[in-house]
Every structure is written in C-alpha cells, then in structure tokens.
Enzyme design. Structure first.
Site, PDB file in Angstrom:
ATOM      1  N   CYS A   2       0.878  -0.969   0.233  1.00  0.00           N
ATOM      2  CA  CYS A   2       0.114  -0.248   0.143  1.00  0.00           C
ATOM      3  C   CYS A   2       0.999   1.127  -0.135  1.00  0.00           C
ATOM      4  CB  CYS A   2      -0.453   0.055   1.086  1.00  0.00           C
ATOM      5  SG  CYS A   2      -0.454  -1.187   2.233  1.00  0.00           S
ATOM      6  N   ARG A  27       0.074   1.762  -7.423  1.00  0.00           N
ATOM      7  CA  ARG A  27       0.298   0.354  -6.324  1.00  0.00           C
ATOM      8  C   ARG A  27      -0.465  -0.298  -5.382  1.00  0.00           C
ATOM      9  NH1 ARG A  27       5.659   1.083  -3.062  1.00  0.00           N
ATOM     10  NH2 ARG A  27       4.683  -0.392  -1.530  1.00  0.00           N
ATOM     11  N   TRP A  74      -4.993  -2.302   1.098  1.00  0.00           N
ATOM     12  CA  TRP A  74      -4.846  -3.039   0.726  1.00  0.00           C
ATOM     13  C   TRP A  74      -4.800  -4.102   1.322  1.00  0.00           C
ATOM     14  CZ3 TRP A  74      -3.504  -8.183  -0.834  1.00  0.00           C
ATOM     15  CH2 TRP A  74      -3.826  -8.896  -2.225  1.00  0.00           C
ATOM     16  N   ASN A  98       2.697  -0.196   6.101  1.00  0.00           N
ATOM     17  CA  ASN A  98       2.793  -1.311   5.401  1.00  0.00           C
ATOM     18  C   ASN A  98       3.586  -2.782   6.277  1.00  0.00           C
ATOM     19  OD1 ASN A  98       1.505   0.253   3.861  1.00  0.00           O
ATOM     20  ND2 ASN A  98       3.499   0.600   2.621  1.00  0.00           N
ATOM     21  N   GLY A  99       2.881  -4.274   5.657  1.00  0.00           N
ATOM     22  CA  GLY A  99       3.517  -5.536   6.252  1.00  0.00           C
ATOM     23  C   GLY A  99       2.783  -5.984   6.941  1.00  0.00           C
ATOM     24  N   GLU A 486       2.517 -14.371 -20.928  1.00  0.00           N
ATOM     25  CA  GLU A 486       2.054 -12.983 -21.007  1.00  0.00           C
ATOM     26  C   GLU A 486       1.087 -12.328 -21.298  1.00  0.00           C
ATOM     27  OE1 GLU A 486       3.225  -9.049 -19.072  1.00  0.00           O
ATOM     28  OE2 GLU A 486       3.816 -11.414 -18.537  1.00  0.00           O
ATOM     29  N   LYS A 490      -2.177  -9.911 -19.648  1.00  0.00           N
ATOM     30  CA  LYS A 490      -2.322  -8.329 -19.579  1.00  0.00           C
ATOM     31  C   LYS A 490      -3.932  -8.793 -19.586  1.00  0.00           C
ATOM     32  CE  LYS A 490       0.937  -6.752 -18.434  1.00  0.00           C
ATOM     33  NZ  LYS A 490       1.473  -7.816 -16.890  1.00  0.00           N
ATOM     34  N   GLU A 493      -5.575  -9.353 -16.412  1.00  0.00           N
ATOM     35  CA  GLU A 493      -5.522  -8.148 -14.952  1.00  0.00           C
ATOM     36  C   GLU A 493      -5.726  -7.319 -15.623  1.00  0.00           C
ATOM     37  OE1 GLU A 493      -0.575  -8.494 -14.169  1.00  0.00           O
ATOM     38  OE2 GLU A 493      -0.715  -7.868 -16.276  1.00  0.00           O
ATOM     39  N   HIS A 509      -3.175 -31.366 -26.232  1.00  0.00           N
ATOM     40  CA  HIS A 509      -3.686 -32.522 -25.464  1.00  0.00           C
ATOM     41  C   HIS A 509      -3.920 -31.850 -24.268  1.00  0.00           C
ATOM     42  CE1 HIS A 509       0.197 -34.970 -26.790  1.00  0.00           C
ATOM     43  NE2 HIS A 509       0.613 -34.303 -26.797  1.00  0.00           N
ATOM     44  N   LYS A 608       0.566  -3.688  -7.504  1.00  0.00           N
ATOM     45  CA  LYS A 608       1.889  -2.876  -8.533  1.00  0.00           C
ATOM     46  C   LYS A 608       2.920  -3.973  -7.586  1.00  0.00           C
ATOM     47  CE  LYS A 608       4.343  -1.415 -11.687  1.00  0.00           C
ATOM     48  NZ  LYS A 608       3.740  -2.031 -13.038  1.00  0.00           N
TER      49      LYS A 608
END
Length: 613
Positions: A2, A27, A74, A98-99, A486, A490, A493, A509, A608
C-alpha cells in the site's frame, strides 16, 4: 503493498499527503486515510474506496497542520472498510503500516488482558496499542517504538505520531520499503517518509534509502537514523533523477498507454552505457564483483513472480542458448517451501520490477543461506533486493504507474539478453564475430519497437472485433511460449476476460477441446525454426472453427493467409522476437479493456508492488 506518506514541515500537511497518496495510487488500494497533529490533538479522516472519497470529506471539512501522515490500504487482515482503514489510533498514538505482523493475535490477546479495546480487524492496530502501552510505562515515543518493534514478528514499514509532539515523526522498516525525503532550503527544512519516491518527488529529489532494521527519528529540523537498538547508522543522501513530469500521463488517456509508448526510450536507457553498435562486448559494471562466480557457475536459477516470472522463462532460453549454462526458473512464492537443492556454485538471479517483492526476497534469502550467490535485475535503485545482492542489473525503465507491467517487462527481457550475452563472452562460448552481430542487433531493438507501435491502429481494430469474447487462448513455441503466457496475463489483468497461455504443441493435449467459433486463438507465428509447426497448429484451430489472430511479420504470407485477423510486427532476428511480439499483445489488452470500460491503470484486486506473501 500500500502507500505511505508522512510529512513534517512548513506546508499544510493535508495538501502534501493527498498529493503524495495520489502519486501512490498505482500500488493498488481499497481505502485511504490521514491523521494530523495540531494543538495537542489528532484529526483523523478515513474512507473506504478511492482517494476521491477522502478528498471529498476533507473538502467538506478543511483541515490544516504541519505534521501528519496518510495511507492507502490494500486489505490483508480484515475486509475493506472505513474502520479497517489506516491510520489506527490508541490514546496518544497513531500508526500507519505496510506489511504483516505475524504474531498479532498473540499480542492482541495480551493487550486485551491489559485492558486495551480494539475497533478494527487489522493486525496494524496492535502496533498503536503496543506503543501506547509502553508510553504509559514512562517511555518517550522513540523508546516506546523501539520496545514495540522488539516484540513484533513480521514485516513492516511504519510511521508513528504522538499527538502531544507536533515536532516529532518516527519511522521504521523491515522487509517493506520506507524512504526518507529531505526538502526545504537552508533556513526552513521539511521531511517526508514514504513507501516510494513518487510520493514526494514534486517537493524534493533528495532521498535517504533506509535499510532493513533501520529506524528514523525526525525532530524539528533534524533527523537521525539508527538501528532498532538505537545504534547510529550512516545512510547517504542520494539524488534521484526522475522528474515529476515522468510520472504524469503526458497527454495519453491512461498511464498504461503512455508506458507502452515509452518502451523505445526505456529500452534505449537500459542499453545506454552497456551496449553500443560496433562493439563485441556488453558492459555490466554493477556485476563486476560477481564475475568470478558467474564465470564458474554450475547453474543459474532465475527467481521471480508474475510478469517477472515470464521474463525469467525467456531468460532461460537466452542464457542456455547464448551462454550454455544450465538455467532453471522458479516462482519466488514456491521456491523456499520445498527445501530446494541449491548451494555453492549456484548463482540465483532475482527479477523484480519493484525490488520489494516479498516472495522473491524470501526465495533469495533461502538461496543465500544455502551458499548461493545472489544477483538482481530490478527497476528501482536502492530497493531491498538490490541491497541484498552481490550485483545488480538495473533496467532504468523509469516509474511505471500502471499496475499491469509493460515497459518494466520488456526492459527485463533486454537486461536478460545482455546478461546472456555477457555470460557467453565471459565463458568463451560466443566468439567475437558472432558477438558483434548480436550486439548490433540488440542496439537496433528500440527502432523495431517503435515500428511495432506504429501498427497500433491495426491492433485496435482487432480489439474492436473480439472485445466481447469471454475466453481467449494464446499459443506460442520456444521463446514465444512465455510471451503467450504474458499476453494472456495482460488480458486477464485489465479486461477481466479469462485467458490462457499455452505451448502451441500442447494444444492437442487438452485445450483443443475448448475451441469453437466463439474462442479467439492468438498465435505467435513469427519466422523462426518452428514456424512450420506453428502453422500446423493454426490449421488445427481452423479445422475446429476457431477464430485465429496471428501475431506475425506483415510479409509472412503463410501465417496471414490462415488468420482471421493479423497484428503485424517488423521482421527481426528470432532472439529479439520476445520483445517485439509483446508490444501488440500489450496494445490488444489495453484496447480491449478500454472498450469494455474497465479501470485500466488500477484493475480490481491487484497491487503494483506485492510486499506481502
């Protein structure tokens, strides 16, 4: 994961905090709040949702003060709500964090038994109560914070205020970033504490990167950095080169769009000073201290998460192909939980845009503890991973504000390409003639990326045709398979469409069962030694009514003739294909998301910088 911004100085802290939080929105967050100290009291405002809701509260009831802190949260412990938003208060103490506090339940029960009452579901609130309890034992704020940190297990970036001390700002960090900013002039000083440099970059570019275990105490017009025990620590003042304008949209609709179009410049910056036309060497000055280990390495292990993991998969192809060194790629979140076979003679390379990815950091520490040498590929100077590594290869992509990574990814690919070239030369695998060709090709890459961007109109037309699909399948072979992963990521997301990346040869398969006339299949079909195989896979899709989107050279007649739609790229050497094929996939995801009306820069549920496990 955050945003934190603390301020002490002559300006109105509310303005500084709101501006800082807006710079940290990239973030990811679900609530926001701030606390001011004025006239011996706290003024606290919090709101669930976007920062605009907090702004509205303050517009309706303006506040002023010279000391304060703000936070965007967050959710980790407790649902998103105003009650769970930071700052958290207990008596004379306010905290943002944060954490994750791993032993918070144990401490909470102890504090409850001592008479403390809790109002939130968070782990953070116990810190404010712990410090408040220690103040009640006669300690001052600095000593109380030190004593509290000695009791805490877990990760944290903390900023702490005492409502009775309008001249005091305290911060500490462990496994989560916290940076000190130094502003003002010779007569008037101001101080910032933030989780990332953009929070205060419009006020100052002078920064002190705090190390794990550091605590900073700001009193009036001076600051001191110590360890948790109070021992003084020397930390140099750096000047960051990013300008505030670099973090603005510069006329683009979204940060993500701007950052896609910045890639020619970002790749040039990654190459500058390291690779030049007419040279057979790449110069990686920050890896000099690790050259002996690189030259003698039995094995390389690339550690990463998310998009950086996809870069690592490309890196495996490049390093094994160019340097002939056995290379593994591992997810940071899985690596340390299986007692990995790693030790002396191994070199681990952490790949992280932020340099703060908690899972990757834990994996690196596990490898180092077993005797491996650690290197880092990273975009953020002074970040935690870079300080724990024997060598660093900075990508120099500049600030990336959009949550979905674009230029950070392609510059990671370029950095890995340079590492593979350097390693190949170091170990005598690549001769001078071949090296001259490879370096010249790499130096030409920014121009080829610019050509890719000129095809945006064709990509947008494809997006308009397929934006209502519910599912996508992305196929690639060899170097292109990680790019299929990737591309699918994208799209997931930012558009919230289900998408899968798959090795093209594995389609039969399982995934082939999904293919019908409602399933767009994006095929990476550039000219390389497996093109015939890819064309066969395209025929298999056509035979089942699938809708084919080819990403290929505009003059690749065979691939274009099989496709319902084409997203062109310029012709280029196969080793450069991963970067070039990425560009149309980024643009496709972007335009599909815009057409569907999603929040491109801040997609739901994502952050982020993932600084918790």
């Amino acid at each position: 994961m955050c945003g934190i911004i603390g301020y002490l100085g002559p300006k109105n802290a509310v303005d500084v905090i709101l501006e800082g939080l807006s710079r940290l929105e990239y973030r990811g967050y679900d609530s926001a709040g701030l606390a001011l100290v004025k006239d011996g009291a706290f003024t606290v405002r919090r709101a669930e949702g976007k920062l605009s809701k907090l702004r509205d509260k303050l517009a309706a009831d303006p506040q002023h003060g010279n000391l304060g802190m703000g936070h965007t949260r967050w959710a980790t412990h407790g649902r998103p709500s105003e009650t769970n938003a930071h700052p958290h208060l207990a008596g004379d103490v306010a905290v943002v964090h944060n954490g994750i506090i791993e032993n918070y339940l144990e401490l909470k029960e102890e504090l409850k038994a001592a008479g403390h009452n809790f109002s939130s579901e968070t782990d953070t609130e116990i810190v404010s109560h712990l410090v408040e309890g220690l103040l009640g034992q006669g300690l001052d704020l600095e000593a109380a914070v030190r004593a509290a940190l000695a009791r805490i297990r877990g990760s944290y970036a903390l900023v702490v205020l005492d409502r009775r001390r309008p001249d005091l700002l305290v911060g500490a960090r462990k496994d989560s970033p916290l940076i000190l900013g130094l502003g003002g002039n010779g007569q008037t000083k101001e101080f910032f504490l933030a989780s990332d440099v953009p929070a205060f970059l419009s006020h100052t570019n002078k920064v002190v990167f705090l190390n794990d275990g550091d605590m900073v105490v700001i009193r009036g017009d001076a600051y001191a950095v110590t360890d948790i025990a109070g021992n003084p620590q020397e930390r140099k003042v750096d000047a960051v080169s990013w300008s505030p304008a670099m973090a603005e949209k510069a006329g683009f609709t979204h940060f993500m769009q701007k950052e896609i179009f910045e890639q020619p410049r970002a790749i040039t910056d990654t190459l500058t000073g390291r690779a030049k036309a007419g040279s057979s060497e790449v110069f990686l000055a920050d890896l000099v201290q690790a050259e002996a280990e690189l030259k003698a390495a039995k094995r390389l292990i690339l550690l990463a998460c998310g998009t950086s993991y996809h870069a690592g998969l490309v890196g495996k192809f490049l390093i094994e192909g160019l340097a002939r060194v056995p290379t593994e790629v591992d997810l940071g979140s899985e690596f340390r939980y299986r007692d990995p076979l790693v030790g002396p003679g191994d070199v681990v390379v952490a790949i992280s845009q932020s340099g703060e990815t908690a899972d990757t950091m834990a994996a690196v520490r596990e490898a180092k503890a077993k005797g491996a040498k650690a290197l880092t590929i990273c975009n953020v100077v002074g970040s935690s991973l870079t300080r724990e590594s024997a060598g660093v290869l900075y990508t120099h992509a500049g600030p990336e504000i959009g949550v979905a990574s674009t230029k950070a990814f392609t510059t990671q690919l370029v950095a890995l390409h340079m590492l593979a070239l350097h390693l190949g030369r170091l170990r005598g695998v690549i001769d001078e003639k071949r090296a001259l060709t490879l370096v010249d090709e790499l130096v030409a890459l920014p121009g080829l990326v610019q050509q890719c961007l000129e095809f945006e109109g064709q990509v947008k037309a494809v997006a308009e045709e397929f934006c209502q699909a519910r599912d996508f399948l992305y196929l690639g072979r060899g170097l292109c398979y990680p790019i299929a992963l990737e591309g699918a990521l994208k799209l997931k997301e930012i558009s919230y469409i289900h998408a899968e990346g798959y090795p093209a040869g594995e389609m039969k398969h399982g995934p082939i069962a999904l293919i019908d006339d409602k399933m767009p299949v994006v095929v990476l079909a550039n000219n390389n030694d497996v093109l015939e195989k890819v064309l066969s896979n395209m025929q298999e899709v056509r035979a089942r009514g699938g809708r084919l989107i080819a990403v290929t050279e505009h003059d690749n007649a065979a691939a274009c003739s099989l496709a319902d739609a084409v997203m062109p790229v310029p012709s280029a050497p196969p080793l450069l294909a991963p970067v070039l094929l990425t560009i149309p996939l980024q643009l496709l995801a972007y335009h599909v998301a815009v057409l569907r009306g999603t929040d491109v820069d801040q997609p739901r549920n994502l952050a982020k910088s993932v600084t918790v496990e």
